[in-house]
Design a protein around this motif. Structure first.
Motif, mmCIF file in Angstrom:
data_model
loop_
_atom_site.group_PDB
_atom_site.id
_atom_site.type_symbol
_atom_site.label_atom_id
_atom_site.label_comp_id
_atom_site.label_asym_id
_atom_site.label_seq_id
_atom_site.Cartn_x
_atom_site.Cartn_y
_atom_site.Cartn_z
ATOM 1 N N PRO A 136 1.610 14.498 -3.827
ATOM 2 C CA PRO A 136 0.821 13.557 -3.547
ATOM 3 C C PRO A 136 0.251 13.329 -2.321
ATOM 4 N N ARG A 137 -0.695 12.487 -2.140
ATOM 5 C CA ARG A 137 -1.425 12.150 -0.519
ATOM 6 C C ARG A 137 -0.271 11.177 -0.033
ATOM 7 N N TYR A 138 0.170 10.303 -0.463
ATOM 8 C CA TYR A 138 1.096 9.178 0.102
ATOM 9 C C TYR A 138 2.452 9.243 -0.728
ATOM 10 N N VAL A 139 3.636 9.256 -0.076
ATOM 11 C CA VAL A 139 4.930 8.997 -0.435
ATOM 12 C C VAL A 139 5.218 7.648 0.068
ATOM 13 N N VAL A 140 5.559 6.478 -0.819
ATOM 14 C CA VAL A 140 5.817 5.355 -0.125
ATOM 15 C C VAL A 140 7.118 4.822 -0.676
ATOM 16 N N ALA A 141 8.327 4.463 0.000
ATOM 17 C CA ALA A 141 9.670 4.365 -0.112
ATOM 18 C C ALA A 141 9.514 3.028 -0.314
ATOM 19 N N GLU A 142 10.035 2.511 -1.527
ATOM 20 C CA GLU A 142 10.168 1.137 -2.131
ATOM 21 C C GLU A 142 11.695 0.926 -2.720
ATOM 22 N N SER A 143 12.433 1.817 -2.401
ATOM 23 C CA SER A 143 13.939 1.713 -2.524
ATOM 24 C C SER A 143 14.959 1.866 -1.449
ATOM 25 N N GLY A 144 15.914 1.539 -1.421
ATOM 26 C CA GLY A 144 17.007 1.769 -0.473
ATOM 27 C C GLY A 144 17.689 2.763 -0.532
ATOM 28 N N VAL A 145 17.789 3.557 -1.978
ATOM 29 C CA VAL A 145 18.710 4.749 -1.591
ATOM 30 C C VAL A 145 17.767 5.592 -2.136
ATOM 31 N N ILE A 146 17.432 6.431 -0.985
ATOM 32 C CA ILE A 146 16.508 7.551 -1.268
ATOM 33 C C ILE A 146 17.001 8.881 0.023
ATOM 34 N N ALA A 147 16.861 9.793 -0.395
ATOM 35 C CA ALA A 147 17.363 10.984 0.301
ATOM 36 C C ALA A 147 16.584 11.104 1.679
ATOM 37 N N THR A 148 16.896 10.553 2.807
ATOM 38 C CA THR A 148 16.038 10.884 4.061
ATOM 39 C C THR A 148 15.637 12.219 4.347
ATOM 40 N N LEU A 150 8.643 5.801 -4.635
ATOM 41 C CA LEU A 150 9.901 5.900 -4.718
ATOM 42 C C LEU A 150 10.594 4.531 -4.811
ATOM 43 N N GLY A 151 10.795 4.149 -6.035
ATOM 44 C CA GLY A 151 11.538 2.760 -6.372
ATOM 45 C C GLY A 151 10.548 2.214 -7.349
ATOM 46 N N SER A 152 11.089 1.602 -8.538
ATOM 47 C CA SER A 152 10.352 1.155 -9.856
ATOM 48 C C SER A 152 10.667 -0.178 -10.179
ATOM 49 N N VAL A 209 11.978 10.125 -13.653
ATOM 50 C CA VAL A 209 13.214 9.434 -13.514
ATOM 51 C C VAL A 209 14.246 10.596 -12.970
ATOM 52 N N VAL A 210 14.403 10.521 -11.672
ATOM 53 C CA VAL A 210 15.170 11.541 -10.833
ATOM 54 C C VAL A 210 16.319 10.930 -10.195
ATOM 55 N N LYS A 211 17.119 11.700 -9.660
ATOM 56 C CA LYS A 211 18.190 11.345 -8.667
ATOM 57 C C LYS A 211 17.645 11.036 -7.332
ATOM 58 N N MET A 212 17.104 9.983 -6.943
ATOM 59 C CA MET A 212 16.710 9.749 -5.519
ATOM 60 C C MET A 212 17.381 10.105 -4.386
ATOM 61 N N ASN A 213 18.715 9.938 -4.619
ATOM 62 C CA ASN A 213 19.618 10.302 -3.301
ATOM 63 C C ASN A 213 19.875 11.727 -3.349
#
Length: 430
Positions: free
Chosen positions: A101-113, A44-46, A83-87
């Motif tokens: 996915p087996r793993y979800v890895v947050a690499e961005s600061g703007v993600i819907a917690t 999550l973050g590119s 390409v999605v609205k990550m928040n």
């Protein structure tokens, strides 16, 4: 060649694999289906750092899905992309549900917690960093209260203010100088040093305007006289005997030329007492956050005294020196830890890096190929040098990385000098 995901809501077109019908290509690369039993990692973050991490996962046999609100650097190397609205919690949850996915890895600061919390409750998906870590990474107030109030870690005296009047009252009480930071944002973004009462209003405005997340609170911190700042990369893994921590050699850093250059070097020499204190502080905050991966613990050091400053729950800029100084870079360490593989933090050579930035709104210039070749030729004439040039704006941060000058040497002093020379040559591109 990357492939787009079918069915997601996108704000701009994503190109499917050439010569393959969307339905067929989706079947061929379904990570948990009969055609492919490799682990699937959704990033999550590119941005530019996500691209390095995507490559690290792929080298370990994982299928990588790059997701962000805009097309980014990691999309160009990932196996699949979206390409999605990550928040947007609903949209992000739907995407994760479709891709499984087996793993979800947050690499961005703007993600819907909320989406991460919902996914983390599933038995078949692991989320890194933990949703709590991701939330605290966006909340400097929550992180500081965890460190100081709950864990009792030494910190500089601090206060929080919800208005310019409150900040003025804090300044009157605490005295000057005083550092003012936004409660959310990238390290040093929106930061000011108050020297007199007239500085309060501009500092407030600068802090609340920083970052891509709206906020109306700031943190004020007493200026602590320190000898140096250090990043202690801490790798948290889990195994049959439980969690384990491994530390990289300390990384020193300093900001130069305003906010345009960050100088980094490894190792930063620390006396034994300070190093022990640094490891103790890092261990307590990292174990409290939990999960697996690399944590960049930011510390202030004065003699034997060490103060907690902040923690980054994923690879960050100071760790880029490890691309040349360590056997395994910070990105490889992060990927290995998340996948549950063995790690080592061996430093193979003293190293240094100089990271150059441009404003997020600055135009992306495209120098002629001949100009780039000439500049690279000059830069790489320096012994034991290397470079990274970043061609796309990084959507994960509010200032754009332009490039990184890297160098190694028998000692840190020579490595830093070499990195500066490489960086000086690269500046001709910008």
């Amino acid at each position: 060649m990357t492939e787009s995901l079918e069915g997601e809501s996108t704000s701009e077109p994503v190109t499917p694999v050439e010569g393959v019908a969307p339905e067929a290509s989706s079947q061929q690369v379904t990570a948990n289906g009969p055609a492919d039993h490799r682990a699937t990692v959704m990033l999550l973050g590119s941005g530019e750092l996500s691209r390095e991490l995507a490559l690290a996962f792929q080298r370990l046999g994982a299928v990588v899905i790059a997701v962000d609100r805009h097309y980014g650097a990691a999309h160009g190397v990932a196996d699949r992309s979206a390409v999605v609205k990550m928040n947007d919690a609903e949209e992000l949850t739907a995407l994760i549900g479709r891709e499984n996915p087996r793993y979800v890895v947050a690499e961005s600061g703007v993600i819907a917690t909320d989406a991460l919390l919902a996914v983390a409750e599933r038995d078949d998906v692991e989320v890194f960093p933990t949703p709590r870590s991701t939330r605290l990474a966006l909340d400097r107030e929550g992180m500081r209260r965890l460190a100081s109030d709950e864990l009792g870690l030494p910190t500089a005296p601090f206060w929080f203010a919800g208005s310019v009047e409150e900040l003025g009252a804090v300044a009157e009480h605490a005295g000057f100088p005083l550092v003012v930071k936004p409660v959310s944002g990238v390290l040093r973004d929106g930061q000011s040093v108050l020297l007199r009462p007239e500085d309060v209003e501009p500092a407030w405005q600068r802090a609340i305007a920083a970052g891509r997340i709206a906020h109306s609170r700031v943190m004020a911190e007493t200026v602590v006289e320190v000898d140096y700042e250090v990043t202690l990369l801490t790798v948290r893994t889990t195994g049959p005997t439980g969690p384990a921590l491994t530390f990289c050699e300390p990384i020193g850093h300093r900001q130069g030329d305003g906010d345009e250059v960050l100088e980094v070097w490894q190792p930063q020499q620390m006396n034994p007492a300070a190093l022990d204190a640094a490891k103790s502080i890092a261990a307590r905050i990292v174990n409290s956050l939990g999960g697996r991966g690399v944590f960049a613990v930011e510390l202030l050091v004065r003699g034997d005294e060490v103060y907690f400053s902040d923690v980054r729950t994923r690879p960050h800029d100071t760790g880029m020196v490890t691309l040349r100084s360590q056997r395994l870079s910070v990105f490889e360490l992060h990927a290995r830890a998340i996948l549950g593989l063995a790690v080592d933090t061996i430093m193979i050579s003293p190293g240094a890096a100089e990271i150059r930035y441009g404003g997020a709104e600055a135009p992306v210039t495209e120098p002629a190929a001949a100009d780039v070749t000439a500049v690279l030729s000059e830069a790489l004439e320096t012994q034991e040098s290397d470079v990274r040039l970043f061609g796309r704006p990084d959507e994960t941060e509010d200032r754009r990385r332009l490039g990184v000058a890297l160098a190694t040497a028998p000692d840190v002093i020579i490595a830093r000098d070499r990195a500066r020379r490489v960086g000086a040559a690269l500046r001709k591109l910008w």
